[in-house]
Enzyme design. Structure first.
Site, PDB file in Angstrom:
ATOM      1  N   CYS A 186       0.723  -1.082  -0.068  1.00 47.58           N
ATOM      2  CA  CYS A 186       0.174   0.106   0.264  1.00 47.58           C
ATOM      3  C   CYS A 186       1.212   1.493  -0.378  1.00 47.58           C
ATOM      4  O   CYS A 186       0.957   1.768  -1.135  1.00 47.58           O
ATOM      5  CB  CYS A 186      -0.476   0.103   1.439  1.00 47.58           C
ATOM      6  SG  CYS A 186      -2.288  -1.845   1.569  1.00 47.58           S
ATOM      7  N   HIS A 190       0.927   4.251  -2.187  1.00 49.20           N
ATOM      8  CA  HIS A 190       0.159   5.437  -1.517  1.00 49.20           C
ATOM      9  C   HIS A 190       1.265   6.190  -0.281  1.00 49.20           C
ATOM     10  O   HIS A 190       1.096   7.504   0.424  1.00 49.20           O
ATOM     11  CB  HIS A 190      -1.063   5.988  -0.572  1.00 49.20           C
ATOM     12  CG  HIS A 190      -2.244   4.583  -1.999  1.00 49.20           C
ATOM     13  ND1 HIS A 190      -2.543   5.402  -2.763  1.00 49.20           N
ATOM     14  CD2 HIS A 190      -2.206   3.817  -2.079  1.00 49.20           C
ATOM     15  CE1 HIS A 190      -3.055   5.385  -3.806  1.00 49.20           C
ATOM     16  NE2 HIS A 190      -2.976   3.962  -3.123  1.00 49.20           N
ATOM     17  N   ARG A 229     -12.135  -1.105  -1.576  1.00 49.07           N
ATOM     18  CA  ARG A 229     -11.146  -0.679  -2.741  1.00 49.07           C
ATOM     19  C   ARG A 229      -9.880  -1.372  -2.195  1.00 49.07           C
ATOM     20  O   ARG A 229      -8.851  -1.274  -2.857  1.00 49.07           O
ATOM     21  CB  ARG A 229     -11.242   0.950  -2.284  1.00 49.07           C
ATOM     22  CG  ARG A 229     -10.501   1.387  -2.490  1.00 49.07           C
ATOM     23  CD  ARG A 229     -10.407   2.200  -4.170  1.00 49.07           C
ATOM     24  NE  ARG A 229      -9.186   2.904  -4.840  1.00 49.07           N
ATOM     25  CZ  ARG A 229      -8.491   2.611  -5.606  1.00 49.07           C
ATOM     26  NH1 ARG A 229      -8.438   0.878  -5.564  1.00 49.07           N
ATOM     27  NH2 ARG A 229      -7.295   3.097  -5.970  1.00 49.07           N
ATOM     28  N   CYS A 233      -7.411  -2.862  -4.800  1.00 49.43           N
ATOM     29  CA  CYS A 233      -6.148  -2.189  -4.660  1.00 49.43           C
ATOM     30  C   CYS A 233      -4.646  -3.560  -4.959  1.00 49.43           C
ATOM     31  O   CYS A 233      -4.309  -3.626  -5.370  1.00 49.43           O
ATOM     32  CB  CYS A 233      -5.586  -1.370  -3.507  1.00 49.43           C
ATOM     33  SG  CYS A 233      -5.481   0.298  -3.799  1.00 49.43           S
TER      34      CYS A 233
END
Lengths: 272, 118
Positions: A186, A190, A229, A233
């Site tokens: 992740c 991000h 979501r 992802c």
């Protein structure tokens, strides 16, 4: 030498007990402040639309007629509808369930697990003899859209009791672990690459990732929750997505939302 | 003291692993299965598939399964049903490679993630 090794073993065993969520959060916020010095931290609640003016203008025009409006209206009706036993959702939550999303998820010490808002709604239903709702379904989306709407403007205030540290750490590990055939975490997109481009898309900052759910995504053509979501992802990097409300995703939400403490809730929202 | 220990926790783990104290001496289930899967590479598609599914389940238990693995397992099973042993074997071997990689990733990342925390 034996003493040194023994000390190292003791330190390694006690490491989980030394987790400091608030220190993590401050370092997390500081990272984005230094990466985007001209953008206020609160602005990241709008995701990628905080990072690109042209995309922001298009998005603001879409928000003139918000696609999640119907979900909020239907969620309000659903929320008010009494169960067969005469009770309703309001009986299960503080403040009648309105304006409370900033306190979710939380760690339930008795159950020894993270409870998300979606899970709390289903626990409420089960307590009153109703069948649980599908976490991926429209009804759950509508309910949470309404509850999020009543919480707009509030600020996240997630707490991590000592008993919840291991769940918090598990969520933190998930966030930073690379997975899938593309070997992405992740944090790869991000945090490490926030503000960069992935094909035509700008990578948003995780500091605002928990504020705006559920969200109407045009590619989904429906409103959906944060776990939907997460699945997307994970699958985008070639990893198998987990079930919505699985322990791993709840822990991830717990960590991510704690990192968003102090950020203003602005859900439901719309995204491409 | 707590801050110092937290700050140097990764270093401590690395030192521990150098001393060989960070890991158990026992063979991990995944590693044992990896060895079996390697040995199975010369076996029939059914044997390869059996070993591969074990690897895949190991990765799945660690929330690290890859889409490519389940996709290739499905292809191999379909080819087996159709009696196409060559295609089944090829897909099973592809699945095995991705399953091995996903499990290796899971094992590596169980510690490596700490290096990415700001």
């Amino acid at each position: 030498m034996k003493i040194l090794v023994a000390l190292l073993v003791v330190f390694s065993v006690t490491l989980p007990a030394l987790a400091d969520p608030e220190a993590d959060r401050l370092a997390f916020a500081e990272f984005y402040l230094s990466r985007f010095p001209s953008i206020e931290l609160q602005a990241h609640k709008d995701g990628a639309y905080a990072l690109d003016q042209a995309k922001r203008e298009q998005w603001l025009e879409m928000e003139d007629f918000p696609p999640y409006e119907i979900a909020v209206d239907e969620g309000e009706l659903l929320y008010a509808r009494a169960f067969d036993n005469g009770e309703s959702y309001a009986a299960c939550f503080d403040q009648g369930g309105l304006g409370i999303k900033q306190n979710y998820p939380y760690f339930d010490i008795e159950r020894s697990e993270v409870i998300t808002l979606e899970m709390a709604l289903n626990l409420c239903r089960e307590k009153h003899g109703e069948a649980p709702l599908d976490y991926a379904g429209e009804l759950m989306g509508n309910l949470t859209a309404y509850m999020a709407y009543t919480s707009r403007g509030n600020k996240f205030a997630i707490t991590v009791p000592p008993e919840g540290l291991s769940a918090y750490e598990a969520g933190k590990q998930f966030f930073y672990e690379r997975r899938g055939q593309l070997n992405f975490a992740c944090s790869s997109c991000h945090l490490q690459s926030a503000g960069g481009m992935l094909r035509a898309e700008i990578l948003s900052a995780s500091i605002g990732h928990a504020t705006h759910w559920p969200t109407y995504r045009f590619k989904w053509e429906q409103i959906g929750g944060l776990h939907k979501r997460f699945i997307e992802c994970n699958e985008q990097v070639g990893a198998e997505g987990l079930a919505q409300q699985s322990p791993a995703y709840r822990n991830l939400e717990y960590f991510l939302t704690y990192m968003n403490n102090g950020m203003t809730l602005n859900g439901p929202a719309s995204r491409k | 003291m707590i801050t110092i220990v937290s700050r140097y926790s990764l270093h401590l783990c690395l030192v521990l692993s150098l001393f060989g104290c960070g890991e158990s001496n026992s063979v991990k289930p995944g590693e044992a299965t990896l060895a079996k899967a390697d040995a199975a590479a010369s076996d029939s598609p059914e044997v390869i598939l059996f070993a591969t599914k074990s690897l895949y389940n190991g990765a799945k238990q660690k929330d690290h399964a890859w889409i490519a693995t389940s996709r290739e397992i499905a292809v191999a099973e379909k080819a087996l049903e159709a009696g196409d042993l060559a295609a089944a074997r090829q897909a099973a071997l592809r699945a095995q490679l991705t399953a091995q990689a996903s499990l290796a990733q899971a094992n590596l990342e169980s510690q490596a993630w700490r290096t990415r925390v700001p």
